[in-house]
Design a protein around this motif. Sequence first.
Motif, mmCIF file in Angstrom:
data_model
loop_
_atom_site.group_PDB
_atom_site.id
_atom_site.type_symbol
_atom_site.label_atom_id
_atom_site.label_comp_id
_atom_site.label_asym_id
_atom_site.label_seq_id
_atom_site.Cartn_x
_atom_site.Cartn_y
_atom_site.Cartn_z
ATOM 1 N N MET A 1 -2.752 -13.497 11.846
ATOM 2 C CA MET A 1 -2.807 -14.623 12.790
ATOM 3 C C MET A 1 -2.154 -15.849 12.170
ATOM 4 O O MET A 1 -2.459 -16.235 11.049
ATOM 5 C CB MET A 1 -4.261 -14.928 13.147
ATOM 6 N N GLU A 2 -1.205 -16.435 12.879
ATOM 7 C CA GLU A 2 -0.499 -17.608 12.363
ATOM 8 C C GLU A 2 -1.424 -18.819 12.361
ATOM 9 O O GLU A 2 -2.195 -19.030 13.290
ATOM 10 C CB GLU A 2 0.732 -17.886 13.245
ATOM 11 N N SER A 3 -1.351 -19.609 11.284
ATOM 12 C CA SER A 3 -2.215 -20.783 11.190
ATOM 13 C C SER A 3 -1.765 -21.850 12.174
ATOM 14 O O SER A 3 -0.635 -21.847 12.664
ATOM 15 C CB SER A 3 -2.181 -21.343 9.762
ATOM 16 N N LYS A 4 -2.664 -22.776 12.424
ATOM 17 C CA LYS A 4 -2.328 -23.856 13.352
ATOM 18 C C LYS A 4 -1.222 -24.747 12.793
ATOM 19 O O LYS A 4 -0.620 -25.520 13.543
ATOM 20 C CB LYS A 4 -3.567 -24.692 13.654
ATOM 21 N N ALA A 5 -0.948 -24.610 11.490
ATOM 22 C CA ALA A 5 0.124 -25.399 10.890
ATOM 23 C C ALA A 5 1.487 -24.936 11.353
ATOM 24 O O ALA A 5 2.481 -25.578 11.076
ATOM 25 C CB ALA A 5 0.043 -25.323 9.365
ATOM 26 N N ALA A 6 1.549 -23.780 12.056
ATOM 27 C CA ALA A 6 2.826 -23.332 12.585
ATOM 28 C C ALA A 6 3.304 -24.221 13.720
ATOM 29 O O ALA A 6 4.433 -24.099 14.187
ATOM 30 C CB ALA A 6 2.709 -21.887 13.065
ATOM 31 N N GLU A 7 2.435 -25.107 14.190
ATOM 32 C CA GLU A 7 2.842 -26.059 15.215
ATOM 33 C C GLU A 7 3.970 -26.933 14.683
ATOM 34 O O GLU A 7 4.108 -27.140 13.477
ATOM 35 C CB GLU A 7 1.650 -26.942 15.603
ATOM 36 N N ARG A 8 4.729 -27.464 15.590
ATOM 37 C CA ARG A 8 5.849 -28.317 15.200
ATOM 38 C C ARG A 8 5.337 -29.520 14.404
ATOM 39 O O ARG A 8 4.360 -30.164 14.799
ATOM 40 C CB ARG A 8 6.574 -28.794 16.459
ATOM 41 N N ARG A 175 2.350 -10.476 8.194
ATOM 42 C CA ARG A 175 2.097 -10.884 9.575
ATOM 43 C C ARG A 175 2.937 -10.124 10.597
ATOM 44 O O ARG A 175 2.466 -9.810 11.688
ATOM 45 C CB ARG A 175 2.359 -12.388 9.709
ATOM 46 N N ASP A 176 4.202 -9.822 10.236
ATOM 47 C CA ASP A 176 5.114 -9.229 11.213
ATOM 48 C C ASP A 176 5.582 -7.828 10.843
ATOM 49 O O ASP A 176 5.879 -7.021 11.721
ATOM 50 C CB ASP A 176 6.342 -10.132 11.411
ATOM 51 N N VAL A 212 -1.015 -1.750 0.799
ATOM 52 C CA VAL A 212 -2.367 -1.576 1.323
ATOM 53 C C VAL A 212 -2.550 -2.365 2.622
ATOM 54 O O VAL A 212 -3.089 -1.851 3.619
ATOM 55 C CB VAL A 212 -3.419 -2.000 0.272
ATOM 56 N N VAL A 213 -2.073 -3.634 2.619
ATOM 57 C CA VAL A 213 -2.247 -4.476 3.805
ATOM 58 C C VAL A 213 -1.464 -3.915 4.986
ATOM 59 O O VAL A 213 -1.979 -3.819 6.118
ATOM 60 C CB VAL A 213 -1.813 -5.926 3.500
ATOM 61 N N VAL A 214 -0.200 -3.546 4.751
ATOM 62 C CA VAL A 214 0.620 -3.002 5.845
ATOM 63 C C VAL A 214 0.031 -1.681 6.340
ATOM 64 O O VAL A 214 0.014 -1.411 7.545
ATOM 65 C CB VAL A 214 2.079 -2.819 5.376
ATOM 66 N N TRP A 215 -0.463 -0.862 5.428
ATOM 67 C CA TRP A 215 -1.076 0.417 5.821
ATOM 68 C C TRP A 215 -2.287 0.184 6.718
ATOM 69 O O TRP A 215 -2.449 0.855 7.749
ATOM 70 C CB TRP A 215 -1.477 1.182 4.563
ATOM 71 N N ARG A 216 -3.128 -0.773 6.365
ATOM 72 C CA ARG A 216 -4.331 -1.030 7.164
ATOM 73 C C ARG A 216 -3.990 -1.607 8.532
ATOM 74 O O ARG A 216 -4.693 -1.358 9.507
ATOM 75 C CB ARG A 216 -5.257 -1.977 6.412
ATOM 76 N N ARG A 217 -2.894 -2.369 8.602
ATOM 77 C CA ARG A 217 -2.561 -3.041 9.864
ATOM 78 C C ARG A 217 -1.641 -2.215 10.751
ATOM 79 O O ARG A 217 -1.748 -2.269 11.980
ATOM 80 C CB ARG A 217 -1.891 -4.391 9.580
ATOM 81 N N THR A 220 0.335 4.409 8.057
ATOM 82 C CA THR A 220 0.953 4.963 6.850
ATOM 83 C C THR A 220 2.476 4.932 6.917
ATOM 84 O O THR A 220 3.143 4.573 5.939
ATOM 85 C CB THR A 220 0.470 6.408 6.635
ATOM 86 N N ALA A 221 3.033 5.332 8.062
ATOM 87 C CA ALA A 221 4.494 5.424 8.168
ATOM 88 C C ALA A 221 5.160 4.066 7.922
ATOM 89 O O ALA A 221 6.156 3.966 7.195
ATOM 90 C CB ALA A 221 4.884 5.959 9.546
ATOM 91 N N THR A 222 4.609 3.017 8.514
ATOM 92 C CA THR A 222 5.187 1.682 8.328
ATOM 93 C C THR A 222 5.035 1.217 6.886
ATOM 94 O O THR A 222 5.952 0.602 6.322
ATOM 95 C CB THR A 222 4.506 0.674 9.273
ATOM 96 N N ALA A 223 3.900 1.513 6.270
ATOM 97 C CA ALA A 223 3.684 1.114 4.881
ATOM 98 C C ALA A 223 4.678 1.801 3.960
ATOM 99 O O ALA A 223 5.279 1.164 3.072
ATOM 100 C CB ALA A 223 2.260 1.442 4.457
ATOM 101 N N VAL A 224 4.882 3.103 4.160
ATOM 102 C CA VAL A 224 5.833 3.848 3.328
ATOM 103 C C VAL A 224 7.244 3.321 3.536
ATOM 104 O O VAL A 224 8.011 3.131 2.580
ATOM 105 C CB VAL A 224 5.753 5.356 3.647
ATOM 106 N N ARG A 225 7.597 3.045 4.777
ATOM 107 C CA ARG A 225 8.940 2.536 5.077
ATOM 108 C C ARG A 225 9.147 1.160 4.453
ATOM 109 O O ARG A 225 10.208 0.877 3.873
ATOM 110 C CB ARG A 225 9.140 2.488 6.589
ATOM 111 N N THR A 226 8.139 0.303 4.543
ATOM 112 C CA THR A 226 8.246 -1.046 3.976
ATOM 113 C C THR A 226 8.446 -0.995 2.468
ATOM 114 O O THR A 226 9.348 -1.641 1.926
ATOM 115 C CB THR A 226 6.979 -1.858 4.298
ATOM 116 N N LEU A 227 7.610 -0.231 1.774
ATOM 117 C CA LEU A 227 7.721 -0.150 0.317
ATOM 118 C C LEU A 227 9.018 0.535 -0.105
ATOM 119 O O LEU A 227 9.619 0.161 -1.117
ATOM 120 C CB LEU A 227 6.514 0.592 -0.256
ATOM 121 N N SER A 228 9.471 1.510 0.660
ATOM 122 C CA SER A 228 10.710 2.208 0.318
ATOM 123 C C SER A 228 11.909 1.274 0.429
ATOM 124 O O SER A 228 12.773 1.238 -0.458
ATOM 125 C CB SER A 228 10.901 3.421 1.227
#
Length: 265
Positions: A1-8, A175-176, A212-217, A220-228
Amino acid sequence: MESKAAERPRRSEIWILVAMLILAALLRGAYLWEIRDDPGLRHPPVDAGFNLHWARGLATGDWTPPPDAAGRDPAIRDTAYQRPPGYPYVLATLVAITGGDPLAIRALQALGGLAAVFLAWRLGRRMVDRWVGLVWAGLMAVHWGFIYFETDLNGMWLFIPLSLVAMSLLLNLVRDGRMRDAALFGLVAGLLVLLRSNAILPMLPFGLALGVVVWRRRGTATAVRTLSVTAVVGALTLAPATIRNAFVSAQFVPVSANGGLTLFH
């Protein structure tokens, strides 16, 4: 979740940031004025002197050993990199731009401090809120350690902003999870290692935590792809130094010959 500081940013926040940047520039200018007659600017000792010798050789083709080398040639061209090569190559560019003027080189390096102030503000407000960003930027602007080391010939003026960029990319990935950010993080991580070999040490737990964070969110496939993607781009960034070292020394030296000693320290 983006913080409120992402506001302009509000206009008042921008003006505070501008004031911090001006203060940072004034402090760095005052320090350069203070050391303008220091003989160490033209003939720096130890690691800084080695880096300057290396950079001058790259920029001018003159590999004459510096005065404090007692005639001993470090044989940079004929051996595996004794120190990480990233900073000397950037310093060679600054030598070429400034004609080797020692004060001008350090003035250009001080711009890295201004970049760090801006990056700290942006990252702090993204992670928490605008006040954290402003306090962080203020500390980056006035802390004496940054002012001193940004003008030294050891590459910290590059290492600090790049570290903040790496942190921002990790935040993007959490986040993304975009593969573009994974590739950019691999590139920046590789550049950090080319600046300081021991930067590889924190990259390992960062990579594990990211996986670990990407895997939980996202699974597995996205986590492996990200680390690779991160690992492959990071390895490709280091590859030119590794190949060059193997060519001149017939040894496997991924970045620099003092990498193990630096990690031990």
